[in-house]
Design an enzyme around this catalytic site. Sequence first.
Site, PDB file in Angstrom:
ATOM      1  N   ASP A  44      18.216  18.434 -33.656  1.00 33.31           N
ATOM      2  CA  ASP A  44      17.058  19.291 -33.384  1.00 33.31           C
ATOM      3  C   ASP A  44      16.529  19.008 -31.985  1.00 33.31           C
ATOM      4  O   ASP A  44      15.328  18.937 -31.758  1.00 33.31           O
ATOM      5  CB  ASP A  44      15.968  19.068 -34.438  1.00 33.31           C
ATOM      6  CG  ASP A  44      14.954  20.220 -34.461  1.00 33.31           C
ATOM      7  OD1 ASP A  44      15.251  21.298 -33.893  1.00 33.31           O
ATOM      8  OD2 ASP A  44      13.871  20.041 -35.035  1.00 33.31           O
ATOM      9  N   GLY A  46       2.919  20.028 -38.264  1.00 30.73           N
ATOM     10  CA  GLY A  46       4.313  20.445 -38.384  1.00 30.73           C
ATOM     11  C   GLY A  46       4.565  21.111 -39.725  1.00 30.73           C
ATOM     12  O   GLY A  46       3.652  21.232 -40.548  1.00 30.73           O
ATOM     13  N   LYS A  84       2.690   9.783 -38.244  1.00 31.98           N
ATOM     14  CA  LYS A  84       3.261  10.983 -38.855  1.00 31.98           C
ATOM     15  C   LYS A  84       3.165  10.815 -40.368  1.00 31.98           C
ATOM     16  O   LYS A  84       3.626   9.807 -40.911  1.00 31.98           O
ATOM     17  CB  LYS A  84       4.722  11.123 -38.419  1.00 31.98           C
ATOM     18  CG  LYS A  84       5.312  12.511 -38.602  1.00 31.98           C
ATOM     19  CD  LYS A  84       6.671  12.593 -37.909  1.00 31.98           C
ATOM     20  CE  LYS A  84       7.258  13.980 -38.040  1.00 31.98           C
ATOM     21  NZ  LYS A  84       8.536  14.106 -37.319  1.00 31.98           N
TER      22      LYS A  84
END
Length: 448
Positions: A156, A41, A61
Amino acid sequence: MAGTPPRDDAAPGAEVSLYGDELEPGALVGTWVVEGRVHAGVTAWLYRASHISTRSPAALKVLRAEYNHVSEVLRRFKQEADTLQALRHPNIVEVLEYGELRDGRPWLAMEWLPGESIDRWLAHRGPFSTAEALTVMEELGGALHLAHLQGVLHRDLKAQNVMVIPRAEGFTVKLVDFGIARVQVPEGLSGLTSAGAVLGTPVAMAPEQIRGQAVDARTDLYALGVLLYQLLTGRLPFEGASAVEVEEQHLHAPPPRLGERVHAPPALEAVVQRCLAKRPEERWPDVPTFLDALREALAPAASTPWAAGIYVDVRFPESHEEPSDEDLDARDAALDAARDTLDAAGWRFALEGGNALLAWHALPEGHEARAHALADTRALAEQALTQARDAASSAVQVWLYAHAAPSEVTPDARGRPRLAGGELLRLERWATGGTPGTVTWAGGGLPG
Ligand SMILES: Nc1ncnc2c1ncn2[C@@H]1O[C@H](COP(=O)(O)OP(=O)(O)O)[C@@H](O)[C@H]1O
Ligand SMILES: [Mg+2]
């Protein structure tokens, strides 16, 4: 950027858990062993990992090294962890653990979702059916509504941030990536993003979000509308060569109609259009109102309309000799009387013969309304029978049957409703037996 450390540290369970920006397979992060990277990302890497002792899988993450000292990015990352921990919902990814690498970079371990994001799913399998799209909206809508109730906006929402997980029957979806979610702050206090800063992705951003103006639940509803459009058509409502081109359309271009790409009932079209309205006050006010409208727009296709039928049969008794002209007149008079009664009540005729007719009437939706309409049907049948018998002579018998069943009703050449199919047209199934001179109710119990 962190330097490249010696490779020989890259053994499972190694004390030193960091191997530069990107983690190598075998790196240990908390109690999680990295297996491989699945996504790069803008601000974070996403790895598949497994627990060092239980081996259970996780999605890990980890913030990219170049953002490690960017305080806003750091705060946002931590906020994602906090937000997700506060939002427990079957359709929101579950957080397992939060921690920091030795160099201070935060990481987040989440449940591993065995599926793929909606955009990839669409690329492989094409658009969703309306029933599947409704499932996605119900599940995501429930998740979003919970977030909204807790004062959290996703901001988002898009196909890349929704995972589809196949199930034995169908699938379920989970919302991921609360990376730019924001807890709504009271007026006057500054939010996490500086004034005018634009976060989000132009593919699904509402005009007010592009302009950096105030955002609220209706901003997420715009994005939900973009997703619904995409599920049904396989395409985004606004596409362009650059982010600016896409933004320009979100700001000024009228939303495209589903009907340009797929067959869509007008009610569904209206639901999507209202999501995509430029001004928040013209959109659905909240998720439940949107979902109610969507369910209703898709309901007629799922439920079969019911109709009631009355079949009138005028016969001579079996022992009867050759009927006289008077007898034949009496038969016609009986049938005419029944026809007039039914016609005056607004019923339509599906079959009309020399000695019989079939009248029908559409029944309303809903148990109570339908029960009332059926009581009216019985009363009307009794009335038609009385009129017919009064007009006849003792030489003729009037047989009268009433029935209610799911039916196909379509417009005829002049646009009037026509009984096109269903059980009412299969007279041999219901207009048999019974006694002349009484109403035979062939439908059994009341329809549901
Ligand atoms: N819990 C998970 N399990 C499996 N794959 C995931 C999970 N979370 C995210 N992914 C995959 O990784 C991608 C990036 O994750 P996301 O949280 O959206 O990061 P970014 O902030 O970089 O967009 C998603 O689009 C999805 O394909
Ligand atoms: Mg994402």
